[in-house]
Design a protein around this motif. Structure first.
Motif, PDB file in Angstrom:
ATOM      1  N   ALA A 118      -3.194   1.301  -4.591  1.00 58.53           N
ATOM      2  CA  ALA A 118      -3.636   2.602  -4.068  1.00 58.53           C
ATOM      3  C   ALA A 118      -4.944   2.381  -3.317  1.00 58.53           C
ATOM      4  O   ALA A 118      -5.818   1.649  -3.774  1.00 58.53           O
ATOM      5  N   LEU A 119      -5.064   3.031  -2.162  1.00 57.97           N
ATOM      6  CA  LEU A 119      -6.294   2.914  -1.363  1.00 57.97           C
ATOM      7  C   LEU A 119      -7.143   4.168  -1.574  1.00 57.97           C
ATOM      8  O   LEU A 119      -7.344   4.962  -0.650  1.00 57.97           O
ATOM      9  N   GLY A 120      -7.561   4.375  -2.803  1.00 56.94           N
ATOM     10  CA  GLY A 120      -8.475   5.485  -3.088  1.00 56.94           C
ATOM     11  C   GLY A 120      -7.791   6.813  -3.311  1.00 56.94           C
ATOM     12  O   GLY A 120      -6.562   6.901  -3.374  1.00 56.94           O
ATOM     13  N   PHE A 169       6.746   5.862   3.219  1.00 58.70           N
ATOM     14  CA  PHE A 169       7.949   5.099   2.870  1.00 58.70           C
ATOM     15  C   PHE A 169       9.019   6.041   2.336  1.00 58.70           C
ATOM     16  O   PHE A 169       8.708   7.069   1.711  1.00 58.70           O
ATOM     17  N   GLY A 188       2.762   1.495   5.732  1.00 53.20           N
ATOM     18  CA  GLY A 188       3.885   2.303   6.230  1.00 53.20           C
ATOM     19  C   GLY A 188       3.520   3.149   7.446  1.00 53.20           C
ATOM     20  O   GLY A 188       2.376   3.162   7.896  1.00 53.20           O
ATOM     21  N   PRO A 189       4.506   3.897   7.957  1.00 54.77           N
ATOM     22  CA  PRO A 189       4.293   4.752   9.138  1.00 54.77           C
ATOM     23  C   PRO A 189       3.677   6.109   8.763  1.00 54.77           C
ATOM     24  O   PRO A 189       3.444   6.374   7.581  1.00 54.77           O
ATOM     25  N   CYS A 202       0.864  -1.182   0.000  1.00 52.09           N
ATOM     26  CA  CYS A 202       0.000   0.000   0.000  1.00 52.09           C
ATOM     27  C   CYS A 202       0.900   1.232   0.000  1.00 52.09           C
ATOM     28  O   CYS A 202       1.535   1.549   1.015  1.00 52.09           O
ATOM     29  N   ASP A 203       0.954   1.870  -1.145  1.00 53.31           N
ATOM     30  CA  ASP A 203       1.909   2.959  -1.355  1.00 53.31           C
ATOM     31  C   ASP A 203       1.161   4.285  -1.460  1.00 53.31           C
ATOM     32  O   ASP A 203       0.412   4.515  -2.421  1.00 53.31           O
ATOM     33  N   LEU A 263       1.317  -4.645   3.398  1.00 52.59           N
ATOM     34  CA  LEU A 263       2.341  -3.773   3.981  1.00 52.59           C
ATOM     35  C   LEU A 263       1.828  -2.336   4.073  1.00 52.59           C
ATOM     36  O   LEU A 263       1.460  -1.730   3.071  1.00 52.59           O
ATOM     37  N   VAL A 323      -1.581   7.438  -4.372  1.00 54.21           N
ATOM     38  CA  VAL A 323      -2.902   7.956  -4.026  1.00 54.21           C
ATOM     39  C   VAL A 323      -3.612   8.482  -5.287  1.00 54.21           C
ATOM     40  O   VAL A 323      -3.017   9.208  -6.093  1.00 54.21           O
ATOM     41  N   ARG A 362      -7.647   9.566  -1.376  1.00 56.82           N
ATOM     42  CA  ARG A 362      -7.214  10.365  -0.218  1.00 56.82           C
ATOM     43  C   ARG A 362      -6.133   9.605   0.553  1.00 56.82           C
ATOM     44  O   ARG A 362      -6.119   8.382   0.554  1.00 56.82           O
ATOM     45  N   ILE A 363      -5.268  10.347   1.230  1.00 53.29           N
ATOM     46  CA  ILE A 363      -4.247   9.722   2.083  1.00 53.29           C
ATOM     47  C   ILE A 363      -4.917   9.318   3.395  1.00 53.29           C
ATOM     48  O   ILE A 363      -5.519  10.152   4.078  1.00 53.29           O
ATOM     49  N   LEU A 364      -4.805   8.056   3.743  1.00 57.90           N
ATOM     50  CA  LEU A 364      -5.420   7.549   4.977  1.00 57.90           C
ATOM     51  C   LEU A 364      -4.377   7.501   6.084  1.00 57.90           C
ATOM     52  O   LEU A 364      -3.187   7.297   5.817  1.00 57.90           O
TER      53      LEU A 364
HETATM   54  N1  SAM Z   1       2.889  10.944   5.298  1.00 62.32           N
HETATM   55  C1  SAM Z   1       2.504  10.236   4.104  1.00 62.32           C
HETATM   56  C2  SAM Z   1       2.101  11.220   3.002  1.00 62.32           C
HETATM   57  O1  SAM Z   1       1.623  12.302   3.376  1.00 62.32           O
HETATM   58  O2  SAM Z   1       2.220  10.896   1.835  1.00 62.32           O
HETATM   59  C3  SAM Z   1       1.308   9.347   4.386  1.00 62.32           C
HETATM   60  C4  SAM Z   1       1.579   8.071   5.112  1.00 62.32           C
HETATM   61  S1  SAM Z   1       0.065   7.289   5.533  1.00 62.32           S
HETATM   62  C5  SAM Z   1      -0.408   8.226   6.910  1.00 62.32           C
HETATM   63  C6  SAM Z   1       0.556   5.769   6.276  1.00 62.32           C
HETATM   64  C7  SAM Z   1       0.498   4.548   5.365  1.00 62.32           C
HETATM   65  O3  SAM Z   1      -0.836   4.257   5.016  1.00 62.32           O
HETATM   66  C8  SAM Z   1       1.230   4.662   4.042  1.00 62.32           C
HETATM   67  O4  SAM Z   1       2.614   4.432   4.145  1.00 62.32           O
HETATM   68  C9  SAM Z   1       0.529   3.612   3.200  1.00 62.32           C
HETATM   69  O5  SAM Z   1       1.030   2.319   3.449  1.00 62.32           O
HETATM   70  C10 SAM Z   1      -0.895   3.706   3.711  1.00 62.32           C
HETATM   71  N2  SAM Z   1      -1.745   4.597   2.884  1.00 62.32           N
HETATM   72  C11 SAM Z   1      -2.444   5.669   3.316  1.00 62.32           C
HETATM   73  N3  SAM Z   1      -3.188   6.200   2.327  1.00 62.32           N
HETATM   74  C12 SAM Z   1      -2.950   5.441   1.227  1.00 62.32           C
HETATM   75  C13 SAM Z   1      -3.456   5.477  -0.111  1.00 62.32           C
HETATM   76  N4  SAM Z   1      -4.341   6.370  -0.505  1.00 62.32           N
HETATM   77  N5  SAM Z   1      -3.019   4.520  -0.964  1.00 62.32           N
HETATM   78  C14 SAM Z   1      -2.133   3.577  -0.573  1.00 62.32           C
HETATM   79  N6  SAM Z   1      -1.623   3.506   0.689  1.00 62.32           N
HETATM   80  C15 SAM Z   1      -2.031   4.403   1.587  1.00 62.32           C
END
Ligand code: SAM
Length: 241
Positions: free
Chosen positions: A214-216, A196, A191-192, A167-168, A189, A172, A218-220
Motif C-alpha cells: 500500500a502506498l499510504g 486492477f 495499474g491504470p 502496488c494495489d 507494478l 489503500v 490516499r489513492i495516488l
Molecule cells: N481508480 C482506482 C481507485 O479509485 O481505486 C485507482 C487507480 S490509481 C489512480 C492507479 C494505480 O496507482 C493503482 O492501480 C495502483 O497500482 C497505484 N496506487 C495508487 N494509489 C495507491 C495506494 N494508495 N496504494 C497502492 N497502490 C496505489
C-alpha cells in the motif's frame, strides 16, 4: 580544458581516439541550437561505454564529427529493477518514462491490463524520452522501453527469481509495506486510472513472487504512484541506500 556542458546520446562505440559521426538532427542540436563550433567539448554517452569527453572536429548543417578524448565516468548500471505500468494519457505516460529513467529503472515495460486506457503506445517516442532523461540526469545507462504487452501473458511467463512489488490501490490505508523484503531482481507494478480488475487482483495476490504494497492512506494517480513506489524501493533495496 573546460568541462563539457552539453551531453549527447549517440548510437556509436565510445573509446579513446574514437571518431563519432553525427546525424543531421544531432548536428542541428549541437551547432544550430546549442551554437557549438569546432573545438567545443561535448559529453557523450551510448548506454554502454560510460561517459566520454569529446571534441567537435567537424561542424556542418547536415552532419559533423566528434573525437573522443577521455572517459569522464564509467558505465553505472542501475539496480535490476523493472517498472511495469499501464499506459495512461500521453503526457503522463511520458512523465512516467522520464522519471523511471532518472530514478534508476533498468527496464520499463508498458503493460495492457483489463482497464488500461490505451491499446497502443509509440515505443520509439517513449524510448526517445528515456534517452533525453538519461542525457539530462547525468546517467550513463538508458533503460530499454519495451513494446506494450498484455499483463496476463507477462505473468504467465514470469521469471522465477524476480519479485513483484504489486502496488494495489485496494490496500489503500492498510499496513502492507515492502518491509524487510529481500532479493536483487524486482519489478514494480502500477495499474491504470481504473485500477486492477478483481480477476487481476486475485491472480496477483496468489502469485508466489508478488509482495502486495500500500502506498499510504490516499489513492495516488498512476504517475505519482510510479514515482512513490520507485522511491520506496530504491530507498529499501536499490542504489539510494
Ligand atoms: N481508480 C482506482 C481507485 O479509485 O481505486 C485507482 C487507480 S490509481 C489512480 C492507479 C494505480 O496507482 C493503482 O492501480 C495502483 O497500482 C497505484 N496506487 C495508487 N494509489 C495507491 C495506494 N494508495 N496504494 C497502492 N497502490 C496505489
Amino acid at each position: 580544458m573546460k568541462d563539457a556542458k552539453v551531453r549527447l546520446y549517440v548510437e556509436h562505440p565510445l573509446g579513446i581516439g574514437q571518431s563519432v559521426p553525427l546525424e543531421r538532427e544531432q548536428a542541428h542540436y549541437l551547432f544550430g541550437v546549442m551554437r557549438l563550433a569546432v573545438g567545443a567539448q561535448v559529453a557523450l554517452i551510448n548506454g554502454k561505454d560510460g561517459e566520454w569527453r569529446a571534441e567537435v572536429v567537424e561542424a556542418g548543417k547536415r552532419g559533423g564529427r566528434l573525437l573522443c578524448a577521455a572517459q569522464t565516468k564509467p558505465l553505472q548500471m542501475p539496480p535490476d529493477l523493472w517498472l511495469l505500468f499501464a499506459p495512461i494519457k500521453k503526457a503522463r505516460t511520458d512523465f512516467i518514462v522520464e522519471k523511471a529513467t532518472e530514478m534508476g529503472a533498468a527496464r520499463i515495460l508498458p503493460v495492457q491490463t483489463a482497464y488500461t486506457n490505451s491499446e497502443r503506445i509509440r515505443q520509439d517516442r517513449l524510448q526517445a524520452h528515456a534517452v533525453e532523461a538519461a542525457e539530462q540526469c547525468g546517467g550513463t545507462y538508458v533503460p530499454e522501453v519495451a513494446e506494450l504487452q498484455k499483463l496476463d501473458r507477462l505473468l504467465a511467463d514470469w521469471p522465477e527469481e524476480r519479485k513483484i512489488m504489486f502496488c494495489d490501490e485496494a490496500e489503500v490505508g492498510s499496513a502492507k509495506r515492502l518491509g524487510a523484503a529481500e532479493g536483487e531482481k524486482w519489478a514494480i507494478l502500477i495499474g491504470p486510472e481504473g485500477g486492477f480488475s478483481p480477476e487481476e487482483r486475485a491472480k496477483l495476490h496468489a502469485h508466489p513472487q508478488a509482495h502486495v504494497v500500500a502506498l499510504g492512506p490516499r489513492i495516488l494517480r498512476a504517475d505519482t504512484a510510479a514515482v512513490a513506489a520507485m522511491t520506496i524501493w530504491q530507498q529499501a533495496l536499490g542504489d539510494w541506500q
